[in-house]
Design an enzyme around this catalytic site. Structure first.
Site, mmCIF file in Angstrom:
data_model
loop_
_atom_site.group_PDB
_atom_site.id
_atom_site.type_symbol
_atom_site.label_atom_id
_atom_site.label_comp_id
_atom_site.label_asym_id
_atom_site.label_seq_id
_atom_site.Cartn_x
_atom_site.Cartn_y
_atom_site.Cartn_z
ATOM 1 N N TYR A 109 0.743 -1.168 -0.642
ATOM 2 C CA TYR A 109 0.077 0.433 -0.239
ATOM 3 C C TYR A 109 1.156 1.478 0.140
ATOM 4 O O TYR A 109 1.930 1.000 0.841
ATOM 5 C CB TYR A 109 -0.997 0.002 0.933
ATOM 6 N N TYR A 148 -0.579 -9.823 1.021
ATOM 7 C CA TYR A 148 0.687 -9.466 1.575
ATOM 8 C C TYR A 148 -0.149 -10.090 2.949
ATOM 9 O O TYR A 148 -0.283 -10.451 3.136
ATOM 10 C CB TYR A 148 0.421 -8.402 1.290
ATOM 11 N N ARG A 158 -3.268 -11.995 3.854
ATOM 12 C CA ARG A 158 -4.473 -11.162 3.100
ATOM 13 C C ARG A 158 -4.731 -12.290 1.432
ATOM 14 O O ARG A 158 -3.713 -11.725 1.192
ATOM 15 C CB ARG A 158 -4.392 -9.603 3.038
ATOM 16 N N HIS A 161 -7.127 -8.390 -2.990
ATOM 17 C CA HIS A 161 -8.429 -8.223 -2.464
ATOM 18 C C HIS A 161 -8.651 -6.983 -2.622
ATOM 19 O O HIS A 161 -7.380 -5.909 -3.664
ATOM 20 C CB HIS A 161 -8.940 -7.846 -1.078
ATOM 21 N N HIS A 163 -10.413 -3.173 -1.960
ATOM 22 C CA HIS A 163 -11.947 -2.345 -0.182
ATOM 23 C C HIS A 163 -12.448 -1.928 -1.099
ATOM 24 O O HIS A 163 -12.453 -0.839 -2.138
ATOM 25 C CB HIS A 163 -10.997 -1.594 0.281
HETATM 26 FE FE LIG Z 1 -6.318 -4.252 2.778
#
Ligand SMILES: [Fe+2]
Length: 243
Positions: A109, A148, A158, A161, A163
């Site tokens: 991110y 990640y 995770r 995905h 959000h």
């Molecule tokens: Fe996330």
């Protein structure tokens, strides 16, 4: 329980994840220790906020380019995500604001608290938005995010995905959720996904690969329909907005 002025259906708490889910460690401290207290909503909460297309920038629905330098594009598998925003009665929700954010193709991110060692992509910001049309359709272009790791158990990851935050006709319809990708084995390993009570509910969060909407030599397509809390109201043909 009294009916809200907006006439929204009550939420099915058995379908949504419970607040306290110890295998998702941070839920322990942030889940309420006492029973929630019901508070009446106000008129402004029942009727707004209302978003119009003039808030959108020309590249808000193109995450491949909306943070990129001129002539550049984000690194990663190019995809189109599309679908309809519906309410619980199956009606399309027009003018719903759909906001999305995601990691880059390496699973990183763009955030000051991000600590994963995967590199940033200088041409990828990771967020975008779109407003549904009169039938509740939406579409945006992006790159497929990577999985990640996260500090929960000794080796939790995770699944890939995206959000989503969706504003429907009012705050009472707001939904925040995550979209996963068909065929990803990591979905079934994830402690956050594991907080969802049933496999059937989880499968509603898995977008299907749609080769018919794929653009040859450019981008694959994933279809993701989203259901918001519905409104108890008969639909009249001349009042498609439903309120
Ligand atoms: Fe996330």
């Amino acid at each position: 329980m009294t009916e809200k002025p907006s006439g929204l259906f009550h939420r099915d708490r058995g379908w949504h994840p419970p607040a306290l889910t110890p295998l998702y460690k941070t839920s322990v401290k942030r889940s309420p220790a006492a029973a929630p207290i019901a508070m009446p909503s106000t008129l402004s909460e029942d009727t707004g906020p209302v978003f119009t297309r003039d808030i959108l920038g020309p590249q808000d629905a193109d995450l491949i380019h909306n943070f990129a330098s001129d002539g550049q594009s984000a690194i990663g598998p190019r995809i189109i995500v599309y679908g309809r925003v519906l309410d619980e009665t199956g009606r399309g929700v027009p003018n719903a604001l759909v906001e999305v954010w995601q990691a880059n193709a390496g699973g990183r991110y763009r955030h000051k608290k991000e600590s994963y060692l995967a590199p940033l992509d200088p041409n990828f910001g990771g967020c975008g938005r779109v407003i549904t049309d009169e039938q509740g359709n939406y579409e945006f272009r992006t790159i497929q995010p990577g999985p990640y790791p996260w500090p929960n158990g000794p080796n939790d990851w995770r699944p890939a995905h995206i959000h989503f935050s969706i504003f429907g006709r009012s705050f009472g319809q707001r939904l925040i959720t995550q979209m996963y990708f068909e065929g990803d084995p990591m979905i079934w390993q994830c402690p956050i996904v594991g907080t969802i009570p049933s496999r059937e509910a989880i499968e509603t969060l898995v977008a299907a690969l749609d080769m018919r909407r794929t653009v040859p030599m450019d981008a694959r397509a994933y279809k993701f329909d989203i259901v918001l809390r519905g409104v108890r109201q008969t639909m009249f043909e001349n009042r498609l907005e439903g309120l």
